[in-house]
Motif scaffolding. Structure first.
Motif, mmCIF file in Angstrom:
data_model
loop_
_atom_site.group_PDB
_atom_site.id
_atom_site.type_symbol
_atom_site.label_atom_id
_atom_site.label_comp_id
_atom_site.label_asym_id
_atom_site.label_seq_id
_atom_site.Cartn_x
_atom_site.Cartn_y
_atom_site.Cartn_z
ATOM 1 N N THR A 1 -17.306 1.080 -27.979
ATOM 2 C CA THR A 1 -17.919 0.187 -26.713
ATOM 3 C C THR A 1 -17.017 -0.318 -25.913
ATOM 4 O O THR A 1 -16.075 -0.889 -26.296
ATOM 5 N N VAL A 2 -17.104 0.063 -24.553
ATOM 6 C CA VAL A 2 -16.320 -0.856 -23.625
ATOM 7 C C VAL A 2 -17.140 -1.740 -22.995
ATOM 8 O O VAL A 2 -18.136 -1.239 -22.315
ATOM 9 N N ASP A 3 -16.911 -2.929 -22.893
ATOM 10 C CA ASP A 3 -17.480 -4.006 -22.371
ATOM 11 C C ASP A 3 -17.398 -4.099 -20.820
ATOM 12 O O ASP A 3 -16.370 -3.567 -20.310
ATOM 13 N N ARG A 4 -17.914 -4.802 -19.921
ATOM 14 C CA ARG A 4 -17.780 -4.989 -18.645
ATOM 15 C C ARG A 4 -16.404 -5.568 -18.137
ATOM 16 O O ARG A 4 -15.921 -5.302 -16.945
ATOM 17 N N ASP A 5 -15.584 -6.332 -19.187
ATOM 18 C CA ASP A 5 -14.681 -7.020 -18.932
ATOM 19 C C ASP A 5 -13.433 -6.090 -19.409
ATOM 20 O O ASP A 5 -12.367 -6.681 -19.284
ATOM 21 N N GLY A 6 -13.762 -4.798 -19.899
ATOM 22 C CA GLY A 6 -12.623 -4.144 -20.199
ATOM 23 C C GLY A 6 -12.449 -4.065 -21.808
ATOM 24 O O GLY A 6 -11.267 -3.306 -22.332
ATOM 25 N N THR A 7 -13.040 -5.142 -22.602
ATOM 26 C CA THR A 7 -12.914 -5.209 -24.069
ATOM 27 C C THR A 7 -13.330 -4.099 -24.812
ATOM 28 O O THR A 7 -14.479 -3.587 -24.314
ATOM 29 N N VAL A 8 -12.505 -3.122 -25.515
ATOM 30 C CA VAL A 8 -12.757 -2.231 -26.370
ATOM 31 C C VAL A 8 -13.147 -2.534 -27.686
ATOM 32 O O VAL A 8 -12.320 -3.205 -28.247
ATOM 33 N N VAL A 9 -14.180 -2.148 -28.440
ATOM 34 C CA VAL A 9 -14.547 -2.332 -29.718
ATOM 35 C C VAL A 9 -14.605 -0.829 -30.260
ATOM 36 O O VAL A 9 -15.215 0.107 -29.615
ATOM 37 N N GLN A 10 -14.161 -0.735 -31.590
ATOM 38 C CA GLN A 10 -14.127 0.495 -32.307
ATOM 39 C C GLN A 10 -15.397 0.233 -33.305
ATOM 40 O O GLN A 10 -15.238 -0.635 -33.993
ATOM 41 N N VAL B 1 -27.694 0.292 -22.221
ATOM 42 C CA VAL B 1 -29.163 -0.275 -21.914
ATOM 43 C C VAL B 1 -29.336 -1.749 -22.320
ATOM 44 O O VAL B 1 -29.584 -2.504 -21.669
ATOM 45 N N PHE B 2 -28.567 -1.789 -23.365
ATOM 46 C CA PHE B 2 -28.476 -3.434 -23.799
ATOM 47 C C PHE B 2 -27.616 -4.093 -22.675
ATOM 48 O O PHE B 2 -26.535 -3.477 -22.392
ATOM 49 N N ASP B 3 -27.792 -5.542 -22.612
ATOM 50 C CA ASP B 3 -27.108 -6.241 -21.739
ATOM 51 C C ASP B 3 -25.569 -6.780 -22.109
ATOM 52 O O ASP B 3 -24.833 -6.999 -21.058
ATOM 53 N N THR B 4 -25.527 -6.732 -23.334
ATOM 54 C CA THR B 4 -24.265 -7.410 -23.849
ATOM 55 C C THR B 4 -23.603 -6.623 -24.988
ATOM 56 O O THR B 4 -24.284 -5.654 -25.799
ATOM 57 N N LEU B 5 -22.242 -6.890 -25.025
ATOM 58 C CA LEU B 5 -21.523 -6.155 -26.081
ATOM 59 C C LEU B 5 -22.168 -6.628 -27.316
ATOM 60 O O LEU B 5 -22.140 -5.861 -28.337
ATOM 61 N N GLU B 6 -22.607 -7.861 -27.598
ATOM 62 C CA GLU B 6 -22.860 -8.269 -28.773
ATOM 63 C C GLU B 6 -24.165 -7.502 -29.387
ATOM 64 O O GLU B 6 -24.387 -7.172 -30.484
ATOM 65 N N GLU B 7 -25.258 -7.502 -28.463
ATOM 66 C CA GLU B 7 -26.472 -6.808 -28.961
ATOM 67 C C GLU B 7 -26.103 -5.254 -29.284
ATOM 68 O O GLU B 7 -26.687 -4.789 -30.120
#
Ligand SMILES: [Zn+2]
Length: 153
Positions: free
Chosen positions: A50-59, A27-33
């Motif tokens: 979390t998988v960002d729109r550009d394919g960046t994956v954060v654990q 629902v948040f628009d960004t990875l940072e939020e």
């Protein structure tokens, strides 16, 4: 793998296999939020990844822990407390069923699902909407067809 650690997890019950993956939309628009929300102990919520729109994956949480992502929940097979035996993956998306899931994001998700499947006997890939109780409490990830990711039998 990028890390943005969340405090919003618990120990898993001993002896329970992780056999389920739950897909979410932020629902948040960004990875940072999303990361900020998961880092906040007061939010009491986090997925493992979390998988960002550009394919960046954060654990955010180790797979060995139970992250707070599914809430009150029940599997089609009747099992409850889905957090105990699942891994949660968030996709950055507005969850309005219009915002698209870019190919880079879906491809990174597919890779992540494969990696997780090498570590755990994954038998179920479900959406939050499918398991949230009461039914209708959650709609995420809206606009994503989960069947494309389900294990082929
Ligand atoms: Zn969700």
């Amino acid at each position: 793998m990028l890390r943005r650690d969340s405090p919003n997890f618990d120990a898993r019950p001993p002896g329970l296999a992780v056999d389920t993956i739950v897909l979410h939309a932020t629902v948040f628009d960004t990875l940072e939020e999303t990361c900020s929300h998961f880092e906040n102990p007061e939010s009491q919520v986090s997925t493992h990844y979390t998988v960002d729109r550009d394919g960046t994956v954060v654990q955010h949480v180790d797979e060995s822990r139970s992250a707070f992502h599914a809430g009150v929940s029940r599997m089609p097979d009747g099992r409850e407390k889905v957090n105990d035996f699942s891994i949660g993956i968030e996709l950055v998306n507005l969850n309005d069923a219009i915002d698209p899931y870019p190919m880079e994001q879906l491809s990174a998700l597919e890779t992540l699902l494969h990696q997780i499947s090498t570590r755990h006997p994954i038998a179920n890939i479900v959406t939050h909407a499918e398991i949230a109780q009461p039914p209708g409490r959650k709609t995420d990830p809206a606009g994503l067809d989960p069947s494309q990711f389900r294990p082929k039998r």
